[in-house]
Design a protein around this motif. Sequence first.
Motif, PDB file in Angstrom:
ATOM      1  N   GLN A   3      28.454 -65.785  69.377  1.00  0.00           N
ATOM      2  CA  GLN A   3      27.498 -65.254  70.627  1.00  0.00           C
ATOM      3  C   GLN A   3      28.256 -64.630  71.629  1.00  0.00           C
ATOM      4  OE1 GLN A   3      25.964 -68.959  71.679  1.00  0.00           O
ATOM      5  NE2 GLN A   3      24.372 -69.291  69.751  1.00  0.00           N
ATOM      6  N   PHE A   4      29.851 -64.646  71.356  1.00  0.00           N
ATOM      7  CA  PHE A   4      30.785 -64.002  72.474  1.00  0.00           C
ATOM      8  C   PHE A   4      31.314 -62.797  71.965  1.00  0.00           C
ATOM      9  CE2 PHE A   4      30.808 -68.612  73.011  1.00  0.00           C
ATOM     10  CZ  PHE A   4      30.916 -68.710  74.491  1.00  0.00           C
ATOM     11  N   PRO A   5      31.310 -61.806  72.695  1.00  0.00           N
ATOM     12  CA  PRO A   5      31.848 -60.417  72.345  1.00  0.00           C
ATOM     13  C   PRO A   5      33.609 -60.610  72.192  1.00  0.00           C
ATOM     14  CG  PRO A   5      31.400 -60.637  74.845  1.00  0.00           C
ATOM     15  CD  PRO A   5      31.072 -62.000  74.104  1.00  0.00           C
ATOM     16  N   LEU A   6      33.730 -60.875  70.686  1.00  0.00           N
ATOM     17  CA  LEU A   6      35.307 -61.050  70.468  1.00  0.00           C
ATOM     18  C   LEU A   6      35.865 -59.764  70.472  1.00  0.00           C
ATOM     19  CD1 LEU A   6      35.057 -63.794  67.922  1.00  0.00           C
ATOM     20  CD2 LEU A   6      35.479 -63.992  70.167  1.00  0.00           C
ATOM     21  N   CYS A   7      37.205 -59.727  70.773  1.00  0.00           N
ATOM     22  CA  CYS A   7      38.183 -58.576  70.779  1.00  0.00           C
ATOM     23  C   CYS A   7      39.237 -58.789  69.769  1.00  0.00           C
ATOM     24  CB  CYS A   7      38.488 -58.056  72.258  1.00  0.00           C
ATOM     25  SG  CYS A   7      39.822 -56.791  72.244  1.00  0.00           S
ATOM     26  N   HIS A   8      39.025 -57.977  68.753  1.00  0.00           N
ATOM     27  CA  HIS A   8      40.290 -57.890  67.809  1.00  0.00           C
ATOM     28  C   HIS A   8      41.286 -57.317  68.050  1.00  0.00           C
ATOM     29  CE1 HIS A   8      42.045 -58.243  63.841  1.00  0.00           C
ATOM     30  NE2 HIS A   8      42.213 -57.173  63.945  1.00  0.00           N
ATOM     31  N   ILE A   9      42.564 -57.911  68.074  1.00  0.00           N
ATOM     32  CA  ILE A   9      43.599 -57.173  68.465  1.00  0.00           C
ATOM     33  C   ILE A   9      44.653 -57.150  67.063  1.00  0.00           C
ATOM     34  CG2 ILE A   9      45.682 -57.204  69.845  1.00  0.00           C
ATOM     35  CD1 ILE A   9      44.273 -58.849  71.852  1.00  0.00           C
ATOM     36  N   ASP A  10      45.053 -55.885  66.674  1.00  0.00           N
ATOM     37  CA  ASP A  10      45.750 -55.396  65.413  1.00  0.00           C
ATOM     38  C   ASP A  10      46.953 -56.360  65.956  1.00  0.00           C
ATOM     39  OD1 ASP A  10      43.801 -54.368  64.024  1.00  0.00           O
ATOM     40  OD2 ASP A  10      44.561 -52.346  65.223  1.00  0.00           O
ATOM     41  N   PRO A  11      47.817 -56.577  64.735  1.00  0.00           N
ATOM     42  CA  PRO A  11      49.304 -57.260  64.817  1.00  0.00           C
ATOM     43  C   PRO A  11      50.300 -56.300  65.152  1.00  0.00           C
ATOM     44  CG  PRO A  11      48.689 -57.021  62.504  1.00  0.00           C
ATOM     45  CD  PRO A  11      47.406 -57.016  63.372  1.00  0.00           C
ATOM     46  N   PHE A  12      51.191 -56.404  66.121  1.00  0.00           N
ATOM     47  CA  PHE A  12      52.190 -55.825  66.671  1.00  0.00           C
ATOM     48  C   PHE A  12      53.065 -54.816  65.270  1.00  0.00           C
ATOM     49  CE2 PHE A  12      51.576 -58.608  70.286  1.00  0.00           C
ATOM     50  CZ  PHE A  12      51.119 -57.527  71.055  1.00  0.00           C
ATOM     51  N   TYR A  13      53.160 -55.604  64.358  1.00  0.00           N
ATOM     52  CA  TYR A  13      53.911 -55.052  63.454  1.00  0.00           C
ATOM     53  C   TYR A  13      53.234 -55.682  61.898  1.00  0.00           C
ATOM     54  CZ  TYR A  13      57.877 -54.555  59.719  1.00  0.00           C
ATOM     55  OH  TYR A  13      58.502 -54.209  58.645  1.00  0.00           O
ATOM     56  N   THR A  14      53.076 -54.670  61.031  1.00  0.00           N
ATOM     57  CA  THR A  14      52.787 -54.794  59.647  1.00  0.00           C
ATOM     58  C   THR A  14      53.818 -54.508  58.805  1.00  0.00           C
ATOM     59  OG1 THR A  14      50.319 -54.907  60.587  1.00  0.00           O
ATOM     60  CG2 THR A  14      50.825 -54.501  58.045  1.00  0.00           C
ATOM     61  N   PRO A  15      54.339 -55.204  57.825  1.00  0.00           N
ATOM     62  CA  PRO A  15      55.234 -54.714  56.911  1.00  0.00           C
ATOM     63  C   PRO A  15      54.784 -53.552  56.030  1.00  0.00           C
ATOM     64  CG  PRO A  15      55.458 -57.073  56.974  1.00  0.00           C
ATOM     65  CD  PRO A  15      54.084 -56.571  57.777  1.00  0.00           C
ATOM     66  N   ALA A  16      55.537 -52.585  55.706  1.00  0.00           N
ATOM     67  CA  ALA A  16      54.977 -51.646  54.850  1.00  0.00           C
ATOM     68  C   ALA A  16      54.678 -52.020  53.310  1.00  0.00           C
ATOM     69  CB  ALA A  16      55.877 -50.351  55.136  1.00  0.00           C
ATOM     70  N   VAL A  17      53.714 -51.619  52.842  1.00  0.00           N
ATOM     71  CA  VAL A  17      53.603 -52.005  51.450  1.00  0.00           C
ATOM     72  C   VAL A  17      54.401 -51.189  50.611  1.00  0.00           C
ATOM     73  CG1 VAL A  17      51.888 -52.046  49.648  1.00  0.00           C
ATOM     74  CG2 VAL A  17      51.076 -52.604  51.946  1.00  0.00           C
TER      75      VAL A  17
END
Length: 269
Positions: free
Chosen positions: A19-33
Amino acid sequence: MATPEAPLREILKSLSFTQFPLCHIDPFYTPAVIPRPQLFVYPSPGITSDVECLRILALLKFTNYEFDLRYTNEPNSSPNAQLPYLLLPDGTAIDNQHIEDHLSLGESSMAYYSLAKHGLAPATEYLVWVDPVGVSAFGDRHLGGYSVVVRWALGWVVSERVAKKLQTGMPEYGAALDGDVVYENAVRAMDSLLVFLGDRMFLDGEAPGRLDALVFACLNAFLEAPVKSPVRTLLTLKDSKYRPLVDYVLRIIDRYFGEKADSVEPRVA
């Protein structure tokens, strides 16, 4: 009977995060695959100037292990703060002490492996990290990413550590680490390895193994070094009796590394 907490409990139970407008924040660093394992080693104009890096690299080549080669001057990125290390696709980093556990290796002569480890390898470490001539030549290769002051400080720390390790492993050196004695031990080891090699393609037989990886890495370090050393002089003399060992190094480079290093071509010292 209703308790004072009951209304609050009911209110909390009725709430839903949907019921809340959640804001999704991407991680600052994602290891390359990465699609396959990566081996990180010291850079060099040749294959790699570090003996341990070349030893592990040779073992991976010998066992047809599929991997990508990456160059770095940052040993602290390794789990044990030493190069080389192997980075797996799942993100696991394996230090040089445990890489062999992932390989299918045959049996090697333990006597000759010990001879190379205690006679030949210390001379290469001395040349690269302790001998003033070698330190000045190899410093840019191993520590080239740092400023001059930091490079000097790190080089001094590593040099002291390697010198202490050599003295601890070889008590006969005494309080003063004698470079002449270190190189003499290497020459005696080469004499024994020359006889053991004989007419065979590799020290471990028809196919190279752990002993070949160590001896190849040590001999190549002397041949590729941008400075002269007593061992290099003996290896590259005209009509040298150690010519079979030089041919042995070139044979491994041709078969497993796909190219010859011009710097290891024997010439008159």
